[in-house]
Design a protein around this motif. Structure first.
Motif, mmCIF file in Angstrom:
data_model
loop_
_atom_site.group_PDB
_atom_site.id
_atom_site.type_symbol
_atom_site.label_atom_id
_atom_site.label_comp_id
_atom_site.label_asym_id
_atom_site.label_seq_id
_atom_site.Cartn_x
_atom_site.Cartn_y
_atom_site.Cartn_z
ATOM 1 N N GLU A 1 2.729 17.085 3.586
ATOM 2 C CA GLU A 1 1.677 17.187 4.587
ATOM 3 C C GLU A 1 0.646 17.409 3.673
ATOM 4 N N VAL A 2 0.427 17.894 2.455
ATOM 5 C CA VAL A 2 -0.492 17.927 1.562
ATOM 6 C C VAL A 2 -0.827 16.584 1.111
ATOM 7 N N VAL A 3 0.292 15.724 0.794
ATOM 8 C CA VAL A 3 0.148 14.345 0.403
ATOM 9 C C VAL A 3 -0.739 13.613 1.484
ATOM 10 N N GLY A 4 -0.285 13.859 2.702
ATOM 11 C CA GLY A 4 -0.861 13.107 3.860
ATOM 12 C C GLY A 4 -2.226 13.319 3.988
ATOM 13 N N LYS A 5 -2.782 14.694 3.664
ATOM 14 C CA LYS A 5 -3.990 15.058 3.888
ATOM 15 C C LYS A 5 -4.842 14.571 2.628
ATOM 16 N N LEU A 6 -4.231 14.514 1.409
ATOM 17 C CA LEU A 6 -5.171 14.061 0.321
ATOM 18 C C LEU A 6 -5.357 12.433 0.554
ATOM 19 N N LEU A 7 -4.341 11.648 1.107
ATOM 20 C CA LEU A 7 -4.739 10.297 1.390
ATOM 21 C C LEU A 7 -5.786 10.230 2.435
ATOM 22 N N ARG A 8 -5.641 10.983 3.476
ATOM 23 C CA ARG A 8 -6.636 10.944 4.283
ATOM 24 C C ARG A 8 -8.053 11.135 3.903
ATOM 25 N N GLU A 9 -8.196 12.438 3.294
ATOM 26 C CA GLU A 9 -9.426 12.631 2.429
ATOM 27 C C GLU A 9 -10.070 11.265 1.620
ATOM 28 N N LEU A 10 -8.983 10.957 1.017
ATOM 29 C CA LEU A 10 -9.301 9.609 0.220
ATOM 30 C C LEU A 10 -9.807 8.466 1.027
ATOM 31 N N GLY A 11 -9.069 8.490 2.206
ATOM 32 C CA GLY A 11 -9.803 7.152 3.247
ATOM 33 C C GLY A 11 -11.121 7.255 3.737
ATOM 34 N N GLU A 12 -11.609 8.394 3.360
ATOM 35 C CA GLU A 12 -13.008 8.825 3.754
ATOM 36 C C GLU A 12 -13.779 8.138 2.853
ATOM 37 N N ARG A 13 -13.524 7.824 1.661
ATOM 38 C CA ARG A 13 -14.350 7.162 0.644
ATOM 39 C C ARG A 13 -14.112 5.362 0.397
ATOM 40 N N GLN B 1 5.980 -15.119 11.238
ATOM 41 C CA GLN B 1 4.354 -15.127 11.351
ATOM 42 C C GLN B 1 3.924 -13.930 12.107
ATOM 43 N N THR B 2 2.761 -13.758 11.277
ATOM 44 C CA THR B 2 2.154 -12.195 11.821
ATOM 45 C C THR B 2 0.660 -12.184 11.114
ATOM 46 N N GLU B 3 -0.178 -11.723 12.141
ATOM 47 C CA GLU B 3 -1.575 -11.562 11.799
ATOM 48 C C GLU B 3 -1.899 -10.288 11.807
ATOM 49 N N ILE B 4 -2.334 -9.335 11.131
ATOM 50 C CA ILE B 4 -2.630 -7.924 11.108
ATOM 51 C C ILE B 4 -4.135 -7.751 10.724
ATOM 52 N N HIS B 5 -4.707 -7.010 11.685
ATOM 53 C CA HIS B 5 -6.219 -6.818 11.441
ATOM 54 C C HIS B 5 -6.416 -5.194 11.211
ATOM 55 N N PHE B 6 -7.140 -5.197 10.045
ATOM 56 C CA PHE B 6 -7.209 -3.898 9.483
ATOM 57 C C PHE B 6 -8.911 -3.175 9.795
ATOM 58 N N GLY B 7 -8.699 -1.810 9.809
ATOM 59 C CA GLY B 7 -9.988 -1.208 9.990
ATOM 60 C C GLY B 7 -10.065 -0.310 8.716
ATOM 61 N N PRO B 8 -11.355 0.564 8.709
ATOM 62 C CA PRO B 8 -11.579 1.560 7.727
ATOM 63 C C PRO B 8 -10.729 2.622 7.873
ATOM 64 N N GLY B 9 -10.900 3.603 6.874
ATOM 65 C CA GLY B 9 -10.142 4.801 6.793
ATOM 66 C C GLY B 9 -8.542 4.796 6.325
ATOM 67 N N PHE B 10 -7.617 5.634 6.604
ATOM 68 C CA PHE B 10 -6.290 5.760 6.330
ATOM 69 C C PHE B 10 -5.239 5.135 7.073
ATOM 70 N N THR B 11 -4.675 4.198 6.996
ATOM 71 C CA THR B 11 -3.652 3.429 7.931
ATOM 72 C C THR B 11 -2.302 3.325 7.183
ATOM 73 N N VAL B 12 -1.622 3.914 8.077
ATOM 74 C CA VAL B 12 0.044 4.099 7.530
ATOM 75 C C VAL B 12 0.808 3.010 8.109
ATOM 76 N N PHE B 13 1.852 2.472 7.404
ATOM 77 C CA PHE B 13 2.913 1.534 7.871
ATOM 78 C C PHE B 13 4.346 2.300 7.662
#
Length: 553
Positions: free
Chosen positions: A465-477, A15-27
């Motif tokens: 690192e480039v991939v991470g920045k691409l995903l973070r940029e995508l997280g702005e939209r 059992q688990t309950e995860i609460h999410f917010g906006p932006g770029f979230t990693v697991f």
């Protein structure tokens, strides 16, 4: 966007309950800890197929609920299906030990297909094996169309193709079966002519039966009415005479006993009723028609109707409906048998398809140039300097998808000729190109939440690192969720969750927790340095977080 994901008894998650917010979230987490299980659970709530194998060992059912903000565009969809349109949209999926599935939308029972329909408007999932599907021509075509937003054009061409092919098949069948169609049309025409000649009205059968009964018993009806008239108001001792006398006698008695007023009123009513009955019977007698000629006409008409009904093996009162049915069948057969008209319709449908196909081709050409330019630019930052990406359109036989085949060509290095993606790209190159395509296509995505499940496999170092920045940029939209094993990608996240597993009493369970600033340093250090953490790896992790403005306090 996705607000909450509640999971119970799914695979190794108790059992688990995860609460999410906006932006770029990693697991992040160790291999096998259950990171991708979260994506699988969400996919189940969005209508993916599921079975009893997804239940945690010993559990009686798996229960997953995903709660989203309700997009305004979905309010009409919910109201149309009589589902409460609240500010939150709850999608729930339950699977029991027998593999039976139940679905709910905002607490209202729903179908899995409805979950899937909503899911297409809420979440876009890029799986860890997306680069494998990229080899398929249909996947390349779908990706190009998704990037260009060709949904309406594809729907239009699909409908035009369906109509054209249906008419073409009908024309082919008509040409092939022209002789048998003619024979069937002649048979129907004979039947229709027979019924048209009879021309039986909608209520005529019932009217004929009633009239025949009356005419055939006219003399006995007249005799009976005359006898009743004589009994009621004939000369001598008639009912009307007796009641009138009784009434007169009661009227005299009233002078001595007013209590007889009720009897008087009743007798007066009887006298009036007899008078009215006599009047009605006189009118009836004047209308009774002793008309043998009309009786003969009615009997002839009844006989004709009976004979026609016997010929068509039906009841007389069903002949009108049969006539309408045969007229409709004949009209349809005449339309189908009109080869010239069918040919004209098929040609018109083909012309409509050609117009829709031309619009889609033009849109695809424009999108291909744009996508090729964007992916080529991305390749330069993903360790493929000098590389080139070219989506091409090759003419093909008309289909429900258009008049061209989409193929992605790629040159991995400068000076090489672009060739088919499936033939020239190495595993690492294919993974990077797939990632670039996923990110670029997602920029234009209309869904609020994007999920990337280990799509960064096969890259590392500066490229990661480039991939991470691409995903973070995508997280702005968009709201972006990413399952990753790369510390460079994890460090770019606005938020980070750690997925871990532990064994207790012979049972493996997965758990998840949101990491604070210091805990993120420890997790990224683990991702960098393995099991044994050192001051150096921790410092390196801290520097990575500082590089993207995520330094711990």
């Amino acid at each position: 966007m996705l607000r909450t994901l509640h999971i119970r008894d799914f695979v190794i998650v108790e059992q688990t309950e995860i609460h999410f917010g906006p932006g770029f979230t990693v697991f992040s987490g160790e291999t096998g800890a259950g990171k991708s299980i979260l994506v699988d659970a969400l996919a189940l709530a969005l209508g993916e197929r599921g079975d009893a194998s997804m239940l945690r060992e010993g559990a009686t059912r798996a229960d997953i609920t995903a709660v989203f903000d309700t997009p305004k565009a979905l309010h009409a969809w919910l109201e149309e299906r009589e589902i409460d349109a609240d500010t939150e949209l709850s999608l729930r999926r339950v699977i029991d030990a027998q593999g039976r599935s139940r679905a709910y939308i905002n607490g209202t029972p729903a179908t899995v297909a409805q979950l899937r329909e909503l899911g297409d408007s809420l979440v876009d999932i890029h799986g860890q094996h997306a680069h494998q599907s990229l080899m398929r021509p249909d996947a390349q075509r779908d990706l190009l169309d998704a990037h260009g937003g060709h949904g309406e054009l594809r729907h239009a061409i699909g409908q035009a193709w369906k109509q054209w092919r249906a008419l073409a098949r009908q024309l082919e069948s008509a040409e092939k079966d022209a002789e048998s169609l003619t024979a069937e049309r002649d048979r129907l025409q004979w039947q229709v002519d027979e019924l048209d000649q009879l021309a039986l009205g909608p209520d005529e059968w019932e009217s004929l039966q009633s009239e025949h009964t009356r005419l055939s018993h006219a003399q006995s009806l007249l005799d009976g009415a005359t006898q009743i008239l004589d009994a009621l108001d004939g000369e001598g001792d008639s009912a009307h005479h007796r009641v009138t006398q009784a009434n007169q006698r009661i009227q005299q008695m009233l002078r001595h006993d007013p209590g007889l007023q009720g009897v008087y009123d009743e007798l007066e009513s009887a006298r009036i009723a007899i008078t009215e009955a006599v009047s009605d019977l006189n009118n009836y007698v004047s209308r009774v028609d002793l008309d043998p000629q009309r009786l003969g006409t009615v009997e002839t008409r009844l006989s004709l109707v009976f004979e026609t009904a016997r010929k068509f093996r039906t009841e007389p009162d069903a002949l009108c409906e049969l006539r309408e049915t045969l007229h409709a069948q004949l009209a349809a057969l005449q339309a189908a048998g009109d080869i010239d008209a069918l040919r004209a319709q098929a040609q018109a449908a083909q012309a409509q398809y050609d117009v829709a196909a031309a619009k889609l081709t033009a849109a695809r050409r424009k999108t291909a140039k744009d996508l090729g330019k964007l992916v080529t630019q991305a390749m330069q930052t993903l360790a493929m300097q000098g590389g080139k990406f070219e989506p091409t359109l090759a003419p093909s036989a008309p289909s429900a998808h258009g008049n061209e085949q989409v193929e992605f060509l790629v040159a991995g290095h400068a000076g090489t000729t672009p060739r088919s993606l499936a033939k020239v790209a190495s595993g690492g190159e294919l993974s990077r190109i797939s990632l670039a395509l996923s990110v670029i296509a997602s920029r234009a995505a209309r869904v609020p939440t994007l999920i990337f499940d280990e799509v960064d496999s096969g890259v590392g170092g500066a490229v990661a690192e480039v991939v991470g920045k691409l995903l973070r940029e995508l997280g702005e939209r968009h709201q972006v969720l990413c399952v990753t094993h790369l510390p460079q990608v994890a460090a770019c996240g606005n938020n980070q969750f750690l997925v871990s597993k532990a064994e207790s009493r012979g049972t493996t369970r997965s758990s998840i927790e949101e990491l604070g600033a210091q805990a993120r340093v420890e997790e990224i250090a683990r991702m960098l340095g393995g099991i044994k953490l050192t001051a150096t790896t921790r410092e390196h992790a801290r520097e990575m977080l500082q590089g993207v403005g995520q330094a711990p306090a």
